[in-house]
Design an enzyme around this catalytic site. Structure first.
Site, PDB file in Angstrom:
ATOM      1  N   PRO A  58       5.382  -2.279  -0.267  1.00 31.08           N
ATOM      2  CA  PRO A  58       4.838  -1.547  -1.269  1.00 31.08           C
ATOM      3  C   PRO A  58       4.684  -0.091  -1.271  1.00 31.08           C
ATOM      4  CG  PRO A  58       3.212  -2.769   0.126  1.00 31.08           C
ATOM      5  CD  PRO A  58       4.931  -3.328   0.397  1.00 31.08           C
TER       6      PRO A  58
ATOM      7  N   CYS B 255      -1.759   1.704   5.133  1.00 38.87           N
ATOM      8  CA  CYS B 255      -1.660   2.967   4.611  1.00 38.87           C
ATOM      9  C   CYS B 255      -2.385   4.058   5.521  1.00 38.87           C
ATOM     10  CB  CYS B 255      -2.183   3.237   3.396  1.00 38.87           C
ATOM     11  SG  CYS B 255      -2.081   4.678   2.355  1.00 38.87           S
TER      12      CYS B 255
ATOM     13  N   LYS C  69      -0.416  -6.380   6.044  1.00 39.87           N
ATOM     14  CA  LYS C  69       0.489  -5.153   6.469  1.00 39.87           C
ATOM     15  C   LYS C  69      -0.315  -4.155   7.176  1.00 39.87           C
ATOM     16  CE  LYS C  69       3.961  -1.960   5.671  1.00 39.87           C
ATOM     17  NZ  LYS C  69       3.973  -0.899   4.891  1.00 39.87           N
TER      18      LYS C  69
ATOM     19  N   ASN D 252       9.153  -2.980   9.632  1.00 39.82           N
ATOM     20  CA  ASN D 252       9.080  -1.612   8.406  1.00 39.82           C
ATOM     21  C   ASN D 252       9.167  -0.314   9.347  1.00 39.82           C
ATOM     22  OD1 ASN D 252       6.679  -0.466   6.543  1.00 39.82           O
ATOM     23  ND2 ASN D 252       8.585  -0.557   6.070  1.00 39.82           N
ATOM     24  N   GLY D 253       9.763   0.590   8.734  1.00 36.10           N
ATOM     25  CA  GLY D 253       9.803   1.939   9.405  1.00 36.10           C
ATOM     26  C   GLY D 253      11.190   2.314   9.581  1.00 36.10           C
TER      27      GLY D 253
ATOM     28  N   GLY E 204      11.191   0.630   2.278  1.00 34.46           N
ATOM     29  CA  GLY E 204      10.471   1.534   1.322  1.00 34.46           C
ATOM     30  C   GLY E 204      10.888   2.693   0.883  1.00 34.46           C
TER      31      GLY E 204
END
EC number: 1.3.1.-
Length: 329
Positions: A17, A101, A140, A201-202, A225
Site C-alpha cells: 500500500p 509509515c 505492516k 519489504n524494502g 512498492g
C-alpha cells in the site's frame, strides 16, 4: 503458496500500500499484471475524515477481485477497532494495520511507525482490532523506531499472540525513512520468531532481488512498492522468476505504450477530467523516466490540461522514441 486467513494467494508477490499511488486503477492494473494481492491506500481511522472525497475514492473497490484488502492507520485502539468494523462492513475482506509509515504527519499523531516505541499500545491496538472483526487482520511494521531500537521480533511475537494472521516487515527503522540501505537480518529474525506468514519489504527492485531476499530471510513472500511505480509489469517478472528461475525480457515499447495508455484512461474514468489529468502526470513521469533524458518531455507534459492532449503527447513520445532507437540501431 502463503495463506492470509482463509485466502490462499495465487503467488507470494504483493503490491504494497502506498498513499497517493495504490488507488483502484493502479491496483487493478497490478493484479492484471501478476500481483498475488493488492492492498489499498491507507485510510485514517478517524471517522470525521470518512466522508471526504479523498476517503471516498480510497474506499472504492468496485469491480476488484477478491480478497479486498484495506489498510487502516491511527493510534487509538477503540478508534482503530471502529475503523476495522466500518471497513469490514464496507466490503473489506482483509484488514491491514499500518505500523510502518514513516511520514512525519502520521508519526506526529502517534500512528504509523511511531507506535513501535510503545509495545503496550501496540498490544492493545492489535487485540482491539482482531476482536472487533471476523475478517483476517494483518500488520505492516518496520524493523523498529531507530537503529538503537530494532524491536520488530518482539512486536511480531505480540502480533501472533493477538491473532494477527500475517506480517509485512519493511527492512528499515522509522528513523531511516527511505534512506540508508535496507537490512534484511531483522526480517530474518522476525521469520524465525513467529509461525505466521512473513512478507519482506524494502528495495525489492527486480526479480532476482526478490528471490535473494526470500532465500536469505526465509520470508513467505515479498511486498513491492516504489519499484512498481511506472513498472507494474514487475509483478509478472518476479512471479515468473520465482517459478522458473528464468528472467523475462523487458516489455517492448509497444506494450509499455499500451499499458500506460490503458492506465491513463482508467485514471480519467475513476477521477474525472480535472483530477485524472493531474494524477496522470506523476504516473507518466514514472513510466517514461528511463526514456526521457533530462526530463524534457515531462516538463512539457506537466503543462497539459486536457485528456486528449495528454494521450496525444504520449503517443508522439513513443513514436519519437521508436524512431530514435531505430536510427541508433
Amino acid at each position: 503458496m502463503p495463506n492470509i486467513g482463509p485466502y490462499t494467494l495465487p503467488n507470494p508477490v504483493i503490491l504494497a500500500p502506498m498513499a497517493g499511488v495504490t488507488d483502484r486503477p493502479f491496483r487493478q492494473l497490478c493484479r492484471n499484471l501478476g500481483a498475488g494481492l493488492v492492498v489499498g491506500e491507507m485510510v485514517s481511522a478517524d471517522p470525521s475524515l470518512r466522508n471526504t472525497r479523498k476517503s471516498q475514492l480510497r474506499l472504492d473497490h468496485t469491480g476488484e477481485p477478491e480478497p479486498i484488502a484495506v489498510q487502516i492507520v491511527g493510534g487509538d485502539p477503540d478508534m482503530l477497532a471502529n475503523a476495522a468494523r466500518f471497513n469490514a462492513s464496507n466490503g473489506a475482506q482483509i484488514i491491514d494495520i499500518n505500523m510502518g509509515c514513516p511520514a512525519k504527519k502520521v508519526c506526529n499523531k502517534a500512528a504509523g511507525s511511531a507506535l513501535l516505541k510503545d509495545e503496550t499500545l501496540v498490544k492493545d491496538i492489535l487485540q482491539a482490532v482482531v476482536e472487533a472483526v471476523d475478517v483476517p487482520v494483518t500488520l505492516k511494521i518496520r524493523t523498529g523506531w531507530s537503529p538503537e531500537l530494532r524491536n520488530a521480533p518482539r512486536v511480531a511475537e505480540l502480533a501472533q499472540a493477538a491473532g494477527i494472521v500475517s506480517l509485512a516487515v519493511h527492512g528499515r527503522t522509522r528513523a531511516c525513512g527511505y534512506k540508508n540501505t535496507v537490512e534484511y537480518d531483522t526480517i530474518r529474525q522476525v521469520k524465525q520468531a513467529v509461525d505466521i506468514p512473513v512478507f519482506a519489504n524494502g528495495d525489492i527492485t527486480d526479480a532476482r532481488k526478490a528471490a535473494e531476499v526470500m532465500n536469505y530471510t526465509g520470508a513467505d513472500g515479498v511486498l513491492i512498492g516504489r519499484a512498481a511505480q511506472g513498472r507494474p509489469w514487475i509483478f509478472r517478472e518476479v512471479v515468473h522468476y520465482l517459478r522458473t528461475g528464468e528472467l523475462l525480457p523487458a516489455p517492448e515499447l509497444a506494450e509499455v505504450e499500451r499499458i500506460l495508455t490503458a492506465h491513463m484512461d482508467a485514471l480519467y474514468d475513476f477521477y474525472g477530467d480535472y483530477l485524472g489529468v493531474r494524477i496522470a502526470r506523476k504516473h507518466v513521469g514514472w513510466y517514461l523516466q528511463q526514456h526521457d533524458e533530462g526530463s524534457a518531455f515531462r516538463k512539457t507534459f506537466n503543462q497539459l490540461e486536457q485528456q486528449q492532449q495528454q494521450l496525444a503527447a504520449v503517443a508522439e513520445f513513443f513514436r519519437d522514441t521508436v524512431r530514435r532507437k531505430g536510427m541508433a540501431a
